[in-house]
Scaffold this motif. Structure first.
Motif, PDB file in Angstrom:
ATOM      1  N   ALA A  22      -4.966 -23.219 -21.120  1.00 28.94           N
ATOM      2  CA  ALA A  22      -3.594 -22.928 -20.200  1.00 28.94           C
ATOM      3  C   ALA A  22      -3.651 -23.715 -18.853  1.00 28.94           C
ATOM      4  N   PRO A  23      -2.651 -24.352 -18.496  1.00 32.62           N
ATOM      5  CA  PRO A  23      -2.581 -24.868 -17.162  1.00 32.62           C
ATOM      6  C   PRO A  23      -2.506 -23.594 -16.176  1.00 32.62           C
ATOM      7  N   HIS A  24      -2.359 -24.080 -14.792  1.00 32.50           N
ATOM      8  CA  HIS A  24      -2.354 -23.323 -13.812  1.00 32.50           C
ATOM      9  C   HIS A  24      -1.439 -23.862 -12.664  1.00 32.50           C
ATOM     10  N   ALA A  25      -0.757 -23.056 -12.132  1.00 30.84           N
ATOM     11  CA  ALA A  25       0.135 -23.212 -11.082  1.00 30.84           C
ATOM     12  C   ALA A  25      -0.367 -23.731  -9.758  1.00 30.84           C
ATOM     13  N   GLY A  26      -0.247 -25.067  -9.457  1.00 32.21           N
ATOM     14  CA  GLY A  26      -0.765 -25.351  -8.105  1.00 32.21           C
ATOM     15  C   GLY A  26       0.491 -25.313  -6.892  1.00 32.21           C
ATOM     16  N   VAL A  74       2.603 -17.998  -9.896  1.00 33.65           N
ATOM     17  CA  VAL A  74       3.353 -18.501  -8.774  1.00 33.65           C
ATOM     18  C   VAL A  74       2.213 -19.089  -7.944  1.00 33.65           C
ATOM     19  N   GLY A  75       2.742 -20.356  -7.763  1.00 32.64           N
ATOM     20  CA  GLY A  75       1.592 -21.184  -6.867  1.00 32.64           C
ATOM     21  C   GLY A  75       1.757 -21.053  -5.319  1.00 32.64           C
ATOM     22  N   GLU A  76       1.026 -21.578  -4.358  1.00 32.18           N
ATOM     23  CA  GLU A  76       1.111 -21.232  -2.862  1.00 32.18           C
ATOM     24  C   GLU A  76       2.342 -22.020  -2.633  1.00 32.18           C
ATOM     25  N   GLY A  77       2.999 -21.317  -1.790  1.00 28.88           N
ATOM     26  CA  GLY A  77       4.198 -21.774  -1.087  1.00 28.88           C
ATOM     27  C   GLY A  77       5.553 -21.545  -1.799  1.00 28.88           C
ATOM     28  N   VAL A  78       5.524 -20.915  -2.934  1.00 29.21           N
ATOM     29  CA  VAL A  78       6.466 -20.501  -3.856  1.00 29.21           C
ATOM     30  C   VAL A  78       7.079 -19.016  -3.397  1.00 29.21           C
ATOM     31  N   ASP A  79       8.484 -18.934  -2.929  1.00 26.59           N
ATOM     32  CA  ASP A  79       8.824 -17.629  -2.522  1.00 26.59           C
ATOM     33  C   ASP A  79      10.369 -17.483  -3.031  1.00 26.59           C
ATOM     34  N   ASP A  80      10.560 -18.181  -3.949  1.00 26.59           N
ATOM     35  CA  ASP A  80      12.158 -17.934  -4.425  1.00 26.59           C
ATOM     36  C   ASP A  80      12.045 -17.168  -5.853  1.00 26.59           C
ATOM     37  N   VAL A  81      11.005 -17.006  -6.368  1.00 31.20           N
ATOM     38  CA  VAL A  81      10.690 -16.389  -7.738  1.00 31.20           C
ATOM     39  C   VAL A  81       9.450 -15.519  -7.647  1.00 31.20           C
TER      40      VAL A  81
END
Length: 309
Positions: A22-26, A74-81
């Motif tokens: 499985a991939p991961h969210a960068g 949720v990757g670093e810097g994502v704050d809308d979801v």
């Protein structure tokens, strides 16, 4: 996880359902548990090895750009979801149980995952080519190959902007086009003359790549008034080939607005399982689609209620 992949360019038979990590969210990315993935013509064009500058391919390769599902990383810097949100958007290798998205939006109220998966690239493409062809309110836009996903979106968006539309499609889809507000006619021998009888054409879009560029230039009177997303030979006739996406986040925001206001609806023509990806590609390439084709990756594609902020 399960994922659709191919090790060599070729026909639908090169697609394989394989086990993969499985991939991961960068940073700036999210990962979703995919519920459904959109099937786009660009998917099989990449699989065939067509030279598409916007989508360089290294083998072995996954497949798919569009998906809808549940956020689970949720990757670093994502704050809308946040984890658990239901979203649709664009990423890479979306024919899989998990996929990383680079652009996303929360799903509009009442939309199923299957329906949502069919919108991202389609709406971005429709908005882009309407802008590029330069047709203004009060003018008429001809759309060749109008019954598929992009065509369905173009007809509805253009009509909302006050642009009259003429659409070509197979005999079975004439009533469908009329239901979207288009003056409709069939393709095949004599199609250009049938279009002329429907009125003046101020701009034209080639969505099917069926060798109609010369006729479109004649109908509009100017190669600069024609845009193709399907015929790689179009530039040789002075016609713009549009293959590089604009702002997907902006397109998703506009899609949410249009869908929420009841101004945009693209039906799911047929749904397939991941194991049926080859059949989905074969059917997509054959055309005659009414709306969108999607892959159902997991169960539970029910309509959702979007949590309040």
């Amino acid at each position: 996880m399960k994922k659709v992949s191919f090790d060599e360019f070729g026909g639908p038979e090169v697609l394989q359902l394989v086990d993969a990590e499985a991939p991961h969210a960068g940073p700036g990315r999210i990962r979703i548990a995919v519920r459904a993935a959109g099937v786009n013509p660009v998917d099989w064009r990449i699989r065939e090895g067509q030279v598409l500058g916007a989508h360089p391919t290294r083998l072995p390769s996954g497949v798919g750009l569009d998906a809808a599902g549940v956020v689970d990383e949720v990757g670093e810097g994502v704050d809308d979801v946040e984890v658990g949100d239901h979203v649709f958007g664009e990423g890479v290798d979306t024919y899989a149980e998990f996929a990383v998205l680079s652009a996303w939006a929360r799903m509009p109220e009442g939309l199923t995952f299957e329906e949502a998966a069919g919108y991202p690239s389609v709406v971005e493409t429709a908005l882009r080519i309407i802008r590029e062809v330069g047709v203004r309110p009060g003018q008429t836009l001809l759309v060749c190959g109008a019954s598929g996903g992009v065509g369905s979106a173009v007809l509805q968006i253009a009509r909302d902007r006050g642009i009259a539309v003429i659409g070509t499609a197979g005999a079975a889809n004439q009533d469908y086009l009329r239901g979207l507000g288009a003056a409709a006619t069939t393709y095949g021998p004599g199609w250009a003359e049938r279009v002329r009888r429907l009125g003046r054409v101020d701009g034209a879009l080639d969505l099917s790549g069926s060798g109609v560029i010369r006729e479109l230039v004649e109908l509009t009177g100017d190669a600069r008034k024609v845009v193709s997303i399907a015929d790689l030979t179009a530039p040789g006739l002075g016609v713009r080939f549009s293959g590089v996406a604009g702002s997907v986040p902006d397109a998703l925001a506009e899609a949410v607005d249009l869908i929420s206001r009841g101004l945009l609806h693209i039906p799911v023509d047929k749904a397939y399982t991941l194991a049926e990806a080859a059949a989905a590609h074969a059917d997509s390439r054959a055309g005659h689609t009414r709306g969108r084709r999607v892959l159902v990756v997991r169960g539970d594609s029910r309509a959702v209620s979007v949590p309040a902020d």
